[in-house]
Design a protein around this motif. Sequence first.
Motif, short mmCIF file in Angstrom:
data_model
loop_
_atom_site.label_atom_id
_atom_site.label_comp_id
_atom_site.label_asym_id
_atom_site.label_seq_id
_atom_site.Cartn_x
_atom_site.Cartn_y
_atom_site.Cartn_z
N GLY A 563 0.71 -1.53 -0.17
CA GLY A 563 -0.04 0.12 0.21
C GLY A 563 0.66 1.61 -0.36
N PRO A 564 0.16 2.46 0.98
CA PRO A 564 0.87 3.69 0.43
C PRO A 564 2.14 3.87 1.30
CG PRO A 564 -0.90 4.09 0.40
CD PRO A 564 -1.24 2.52 0.65
N LEU A 565 1.93 3.15 2.59
CA LEU A 565 2.56 3.66 3.44
C LEU A 565 4.18 3.32 3.65
CD1 LEU A 565 2.50 4.09 6.82
CD2 LEU A 565 2.60 1.77 7.27
N PRO A 566 4.61 2.41 2.68
CA PRO A 566 5.85 1.93 2.78
C PRO A 566 7.26 3.74 1.78
CG PRO A 566 5.17 0.45 2.22
CD PRO A 566 3.64 1.01 2.11
N GLY A 567 6.63 3.89 0.73
CA GLY A 567 6.34 4.68 0.15
C GLY A 567 6.79 5.95 1.43
N LEU A 568 5.59 6.52 2.05
CA LEU A 568 5.31 7.39 2.88
C LEU A 568 6.10 7.65 3.93
CD1 LEU A 568 1.94 8.42 2.70
CD2 LEU A 568 3.28 9.48 1.46
N HIS A 569 6.74 6.32 4.61
CA HIS A 569 7.80 6.72 5.22
C HIS A 569 8.95 6.37 4.92
CE1 HIS A 569 9.51 4.73 8.48
NE2 HIS A 569 10.80 3.90 8.38
N MET A 570 9.14 6.22 3.63
CA MET A 570 10.98 6.66 3.27
C MET A 570 10.79 7.96 2.56
SD MET A 570 11.64 4.76 0.14
CE MET A 570 13.69 5.29 -1.24
N PHE A 571 9.79 8.33 2.17
CA PHE A 571 9.98 9.74 2.48
C PHE A 571 9.68 11.14 3.08
CE2 PHE A 571 10.42 8.56 -1.85
CZ PHE A 571 10.80 9.78 -3.16
N ARG A 572 9.59 10.21 4.64
CA ARG A 572 9.38 11.19 6.10
C ARG A 572 9.98 11.85 6.31
NH1 ARG A 572 11.53 6.26 6.71
NH2 ARG A 572 13.03 6.45 8.58
N ASP A 573 11.31 12.24 6.21
CA ASP A 573 12.12 13.48 6.31
C ASP A 573 12.38 14.42 4.85
OD1 ASP A 573 12.79 12.36 8.55
OD2 ASP A 573 14.14 11.24 7.59
N VAL A 574 12.23 14.43 3.94
CA VAL A 574 11.96 15.14 2.93
C VAL A 574 11.11 16.10 3.33
CG1 VAL A 574 11.90 14.63 0.12
CG2 VAL A 574 13.06 12.68 1.14
N LEU A 575 11.80 17.31 2.50
CA LEU A 575 11.73 18.23 2.61
C LEU A 575 10.14 18.61 2.01
CD1 LEU A 575 14.17 20.69 4.37
CD2 LEU A 575 12.38 19.25 5.90
N HIS A 576 10.49 18.96 0.92
CA HIS A 576 9.64 19.12 -0.10
C HIS A 576 9.15 17.52 -1.24
CE1 HIS A 576 9.60 23.40 1.33
NE2 HIS A 576 10.88 23.22 1.28
N PHE A 577 8.25 17.32 -1.34
CA PHE A 577 7.96 16.74 -2.41
C PHE A 577 6.17 16.54 -3.13
CE2 PHE A 577 7.18 14.32 1.30
CZ PHE A 577 5.82 13.13 1.65
#
Length: 879
Positions: A563-577
């Motif tokens: 689902g969507p959680l792996p991607g959002l977890h991976m990008f958790r520290d990206v300031l702008h995406f």
Amino acid sequence: MADSARAKQENSITESPHASPLSGRKRAQQSPGSRSRYSVSAPGHCFRKVTLTKPTFCHNCSDFIWGIIGFICEVCNFMCHEKCLKTVRTVCSCMAPTLVRVPVAHCFGPAGPKKKFCCVCRKHLEGNASVRCEVCELHAHSDCAMFTCGDCRVCHQDGNQDITHAACYVAVSPECALGRLRNMLLPPMCVRVCSRNFSKMHCYRISERCQNELDNSDEVDAQIPAPVKEGQLATTPDSGKQVLKVFDGDDAVKRNNFRLVSIPRLTKKEEVVESALRAFYIPDDPMDFELQCNGQPCLRSEDILNRNGSLNEKAVFKENVSEVWLLRSKPQDTEVLKIYSGWLKVTAPFVLISVSRNSTVDSVIKEVLSQLGRKDDEPSGFNLMEVFMGSKQIQRQVLTGQELLLDKLQEIRKISLRQMNQTRFYVVESRNRAVQVNLLLEGLPVQQTKEEYVDLLQEHLAIKSHVVTISHVYGSQGAVALEISCFSEAERIYMLAKDTSVNNKQLVSLIIPEIMHKKFPKCGSPLLVFVNPKSGGLKGLELLHSFRKLLNPHQVFDMSNGGPLPGLHMFRDVLHFRVLVCGGDGTVGWVLGVLEAIRHKLACPEPPIGIVPLGTGNDLSRVLRWGAGYSGEDPHHILLSVEEAEEVQMDRWTILLDAQEITEDGKENCLEPPKIVQMNNYFGLGIDAELSLDFHHAREEEPGKFNSRFHNKGVYLKAGLQKLSHTRNLHRDLKLQVDKQDVELPSIEGLIFLNIPSWGSGADLWGSEGDSRFEKPRMDDGLLEVVGVTGVVHMGQVQSGMRSGIRLAQGNYVRITATKPLPVQVDGEPWIQAPGHMVISAAGPKMRMLRKSKHKQKKPSTSLKEGRSESPSSSDGGP
């Protein structure tokens, strides 16, 4: 490649990663690839003249070969004109390891139905077992795949070159500027993956659907022998050929993985060895190899293999020639080895080091630093790393300081000559970087504390607490992120979780790369892509492959795998995406729901979201100008449209469903616990939801038939026709309040609450007529539009544009009381709701959506572009 250059030809080496491996003894020797019968400018080929019996095109210039004479490479089957021999720039397949700049493994899956050529032997794949890299489009026969190396993201549409025309190749800059998509690309240098025990299939979260021997143990590509019929190796007197089984090392003997080498009846030892080297795509000097057979001595130079014994020439094995041989490398007292620098940019990508019997790893490091002008650096601050560039996994091993390097080379060659051909040595800076494998586990019970999750993991997975730490808890999703400081423990948990259920729910384990956000360029805004391959038939899967080729594969997620959680977890520290969702309205709602639940844990809590419509209705996509459905647009053009899209706001609503039974004395009995759902597009009760429920049941019974929008709409139409005579007095079963004001309901069969001005695959249910009682609908005005329909006929008229719905109210707070069970649907997801109360209210901050610019027109294409490689791949965290 091990790139050993064994003697005095080092002065002739071109200082380029494209230089061919040199062979050397006291006298200069050439490899079978470079010892061409005809001179060519690209290394590795061994061309011979052939008579053409069917129409043939030149692989170099793509023109038709007129006449009956052509030239073909005996190693890789490269075909060309005689006039093209001197302009050939595509090197032989045996030289592929020398072209690798940054080793990146492939992700092999089953090949598609389209006709392709094998990138190793250049023969047709039609009708043969074959595989395809899901990232770079490398196609190969199953028994050729192990001869590919870790060169993923090199364009494989024309051998190993980045463009089609060989004459144009000289004009291409060797430096990559990341291409047109650089602003949305996840930079390769910003991704770190600790993946010693995991293949790229695991790291890219790709399901291993290809059931063949390429998925064998240890992630080392197992060789698949060609099918051999009983008695095939026996030679008949008039066949003119004899066929030998040849193994390339002890590992091949252990696995019984061999190559069949066909040679004439009367063949000298050097010719047999040369043929065996070609079969294994090894471009080294035949003089440095020998054939061995159990219980018999090695072939001498003057020996002749002649099973029939019909001639009088000397033949040691004239009467009894073995059919099974082992190809071995002769021991050497000295070798000249290429050592690559892996810590800085230097003029020469490698240096040549003479290795003797007494050469240790420490002495080699010292000499490398001296040649690179780093004499003042302390050798103890550097390591020598052995890198095996396997096609499925890049394996790295740091060598110990006192290890004898020449013995190490012989050890590798004894195991597998092919492995030696795909092995390099790098000098790298010593780093005391701690091992950290990041795993995400999903499928756990929701809303648990961190301590409760630790207990569950101890119970079901027996985790070792001294090397496993829970770094993040996503209680609403029933997921935890683990940081594991031991490779073997990470592998054990990963594999065990795939076979473990908690409370009858299967666990999902995923490897999550680490994004080093501090290395991001200031203007960078990477795109996080979610693709639902189950939407839109095969188009979702094709888009998944296309985006993995165009972007960094680490930023493209298959939603059927976690689902969507792996991607959002991976990008958790990206300031702008930004986010791109490829799927239907339900998929978009899924992503929005998870984003809403974990936004407080993201450095960018409100990333703007674009859509590629793959569903049936696609109402939100229509409102945001992304179209009524995906119809084969160029994926590259889609990404450019996302980059140029404008941001808009969208309301989001919370629906509280409190199922209660009202008794005769006016008391309310709770039937089931209250639940909360989120709504983005619309919420329907009655006939509209009933049709959606019928469609849902039909799709569950025969999911394989629901692979096109045309068929899906036909099922909707059939369900509607069956309810033409159906009557329902919905207004008698409902009580409606909008902004705490009672609303009298007319005689209707359906009640619909709209957040966007599109319903039922693009219909304007509210209508465009002006009305002083109501404001003009907007998706960001904080108001819901309440509309009624009288039945299936009325809905059909709305769909055709003949009528609009019955306008009832506008407001930001709705309360509904149902006295009977009713079919309801939220954004196309239907169910039967028990009687009770339903409350609709605004759900926190508005969502930021991407709306396609009006000037950006669609550019349909006949097929998905398969060869774009404007953007580089993610590195493995390579040396």
